[in-house]
Design a protein around this motif. Sequence first.
Motif, short mmCIF file in Angstrom:
data_model
loop_
_atom_site.label_atom_id
_atom_site.label_comp_id
_atom_site.label_asym_id
_atom_site.label_seq_id
_atom_site.Cartn_x
_atom_site.Cartn_y
_atom_site.Cartn_z
N GLY A 237 0.83 -1.21 0.00
CA GLY A 237 0.00 0.00 0.00
C GLY A 237 0.86 1.25 0.00
O GLY A 237 0.58 2.23 -0.70
N ARG A 241 1.01 4.09 -2.95
CA ARG A 241 0.79 5.50 -2.63
C ARG A 241 1.90 6.39 -3.19
O ARG A 241 1.66 7.42 -3.81
CB ARG A 241 0.87 5.70 -1.13
CG ARG A 241 -0.32 5.75 -0.30
CD ARG A 241 -1.32 6.75 -0.59
NE ARG A 241 -2.55 6.16 -0.09
CZ ARG A 241 -3.74 6.66 -0.25
NH1 ARG A 241 -3.91 7.77 -0.91
NH2 ARG A 241 -4.79 6.06 0.22
N PHE A 245 1.28 9.18 -6.00
CA PHE A 245 1.49 10.60 -5.73
C PHE A 245 2.61 11.19 -6.59
O PHE A 245 2.59 12.36 -6.93
CB PHE A 245 1.84 10.84 -4.25
CG PHE A 245 0.67 10.74 -3.31
CD1 PHE A 245 -0.62 10.99 -3.75
CD2 PHE A 245 0.87 10.42 -1.98
CE1 PHE A 245 -1.71 10.90 -2.87
CE2 PHE A 245 -0.20 10.33 -1.09
CZ PHE A 245 -1.49 10.57 -1.54
N GLU A 274 1.40 2.42 4.67
CA GLU A 274 0.68 3.43 3.91
C GLU A 274 0.42 4.68 4.77
O GLU A 274 0.52 5.81 4.30
CB GLU A 274 -0.65 2.83 3.44
CG GLU A 274 -1.26 3.58 2.31
CD GLU A 274 -2.42 2.80 1.65
OE1 GLU A 274 -2.50 1.57 1.85
OE2 GLU A 274 -3.22 3.45 0.96
N LEU A 278 1.00 8.79 4.11
CA LEU A 278 -0.02 9.85 4.26
C LEU A 278 0.47 10.92 5.23
O LEU A 278 0.30 12.12 4.98
CB LEU A 278 -1.34 9.24 4.73
CG LEU A 278 -2.06 8.42 3.66
CD1 LEU A 278 -3.24 7.64 4.26
CD2 LEU A 278 -2.55 9.31 2.52
N LEU A 393 -6.11 16.43 -0.54
CA LEU A 393 -6.35 15.37 0.44
C LEU A 393 -6.16 15.92 1.85
O LEU A 393 -6.99 15.69 2.74
CB LEU A 393 -5.35 14.23 0.25
CG LEU A 393 -5.72 13.08 -0.67
CD1 LEU A 393 -4.57 12.09 -0.71
CD2 LEU A 393 -6.99 12.36 -0.18
N THR A 399 -11.41 12.94 -0.91
CA THR A 399 -11.38 11.82 0.02
C THR A 399 -10.62 10.69 -0.66
O THR A 399 -10.46 10.68 -1.88
CB THR A 399 -12.80 11.32 0.34
OG1 THR A 399 -13.37 10.86 -0.91
CG2 THR A 399 -13.66 12.40 0.93
N ASP A 400 -10.20 9.75 0.17
CA ASP A 400 -9.47 8.62 -0.37
C ASP A 400 -10.33 7.82 -1.34
O ASP A 400 -9.85 7.29 -2.33
CB ASP A 400 -9.03 7.73 0.78
CG ASP A 400 -7.61 7.31 0.58
OD1 ASP A 400 -6.82 8.14 0.07
OD2 ASP A 400 -7.31 6.15 0.87
N GLN A 401 -11.64 7.78 -1.00
CA GLN A 401 -12.59 7.05 -1.85
C GLN A 401 -12.61 7.63 -3.27
O GLN A 401 -12.48 6.90 -4.25
CB GLN A 401 -13.98 7.17 -1.19
CG GLN A 401 -15.08 6.44 -1.92
CD GLN A 401 -14.80 4.95 -1.94
OE1 GLN A 401 -14.34 4.40 -0.94
NE2 GLN A 401 -15.06 4.31 -3.08
N LEU A 403 -10.37 9.52 -4.65
CA LEU A 403 -9.03 9.33 -5.23
C LEU A 403 -8.92 7.95 -5.87
O LEU A 403 -8.46 7.81 -7.00
CB LEU A 403 -8.00 9.48 -4.12
CG LEU A 403 -6.57 9.60 -4.56
CD1 LEU A 403 -6.34 10.98 -5.13
CD2 LEU A 403 -5.64 9.38 -3.38
N LYS A 404 -9.38 6.96 -5.14
CA LYS A 404 -9.25 5.59 -5.66
C LYS A 404 -10.17 5.37 -6.85
O LYS A 404 -9.81 4.67 -7.79
CB LYS A 404 -9.50 4.58 -4.54
CG LYS A 404 -8.33 4.58 -3.57
CD LYS A 404 -8.21 3.32 -2.76
CE LYS A 404 -6.83 3.25 -2.09
NZ LYS A 404 -6.88 2.90 -0.69
N SER A 407 -8.40 6.93 -9.71
CA SER A 407 -6.98 6.62 -9.88
C SER A 407 -6.73 5.64 -11.02
O SER A 407 -5.66 5.65 -11.62
CB SER A 407 -6.39 6.06 -8.60
OG SER A 407 -6.94 4.81 -8.34
#
Length: 416
Positions: A237, A241, A245, A274, A278, A393, A399-401, A403-404, A407
Amino acid sequence: MARAPKSGQMTASDWSALRYEIIETFTPGTPINESDLFTGRAQTLRDLQDTVAEKGRHAIIFGDRGVGKTSVANIFHKPLHTETKPICAIRVNGDSSTDFDNLWRRVFRRIKTTTDDQTWWMDEAHPNKITPDDVVIALGNFQTFQVPIIILDEFDKIIDPACRTLVAETIKALSDDAVNCTVIIVGVATSVSELIREHASIPRALKQVPMLPMEKGEIEDLITRRIRRLRMSLSSGALWRIGFFSAGLPFYAHSLGKHAALKAVAEETRQVEEGHVLEAMRACMEDVDYSVRESYARATLKSYRQGNIYPQVLAAAALTERDAIGQFGAADCAAPLSAIMRAPYKTTAFSWHLKEMAEPGRGSVLNKFEHKKTYRFSFRDPFMQPYIIMQSLADGYLTDQILKTFSVQFQRTLSI
Ligand SMILES: Nc1ncnc2c1ncn2[C@@H]1O[C@H](COP(=O)(O)OP(=O)(O)O)[C@@H](O)[C@H]1O
Ligand SMILES: [Mg+2]
């Protein structure tokens, strides 16, 4: 390699030694100068090595700032060096005050000449202004067993147009006379003609070496090699990341790798997770040039007009799928912006935000191009897009959601 002590057996001084090693190993601000620390770019290295082997050929390395041009120029010749055929590589940087004379004077100041019992620096033999012919004669003086390579870096910073023209003429003359010396021009540009307009007259003499962002696998290799060297480990993870990034820019990989590893060590663990990446985002954003941070702040400045959604529009732009030349249209931002705002957004509701962000008043973070009566956009500075993602972020716009979700498309853009 010595076996790493288990985390539990590490003393306070072991941890501080490891901290020190991390800072030495990751070099976000410095070009690579050691082959062992250089990752990927196999084809580019081969192209440049072949150029040195071919008589009368020279090269021009061009691409965005921060993609790794200077590092490539520092490294490619190292494997060619042997005792019987020593490489003599000289790198000088151009700047706004550079003209032809002081450019080559900088080179000559680094070349020692010996005759009989006398030794002097080559610039001492040129009391008058240096001309292209002087350069051709001087570089022709190297012994045949030597392999001289002259690297003219930061060529884009040279303002004097006469200097650029004279360098092109010099390359032509060096090539015509098959002088035993390779000149490598390095600079920020999207095309060769931005650096040397006269390149069309010397196409065979000048090998064009474009430098694109690094591939995802190369960025991951850059990180894993360093983490292994530090006798640390990295979760998948955390690796994902950093790769995500970094967007192909090795600067971000170094900066995030460094700060994430330091966060792990602060918790007395050798395993980078991970969460550490962050946590490393803030420190990484501080490593980025002030100009990028300032442009972002300007672009997203609060105004009292209705609908101040600049940060959200910029975050959406950073998530768009871009075409082969790095451009996107306003319509491409609609889906990510709707996800960010949790409400459907039509292009007409935010296209003027994009246009405004291409203006100096909003930091000129975007370039704007008119195309078939609509506009296409790109990020002016390649460092901007990863910065926006991290800042958004950190500020909670992304949000991470989200982003994913975006992505997958985004990674595809990177591997073009
Ligand atoms: N092939 C590579 N492997 C590992 N790190 C790299 C590589 N290329 C560049 N870097 C790192 O990326 C950053 C930018 O590299 P640099 O060569 O200065 O880029 P440029 O000259 O294009 O601006 C530096 O921190 C450098 O250490
Ligand atoms: Mg450079």
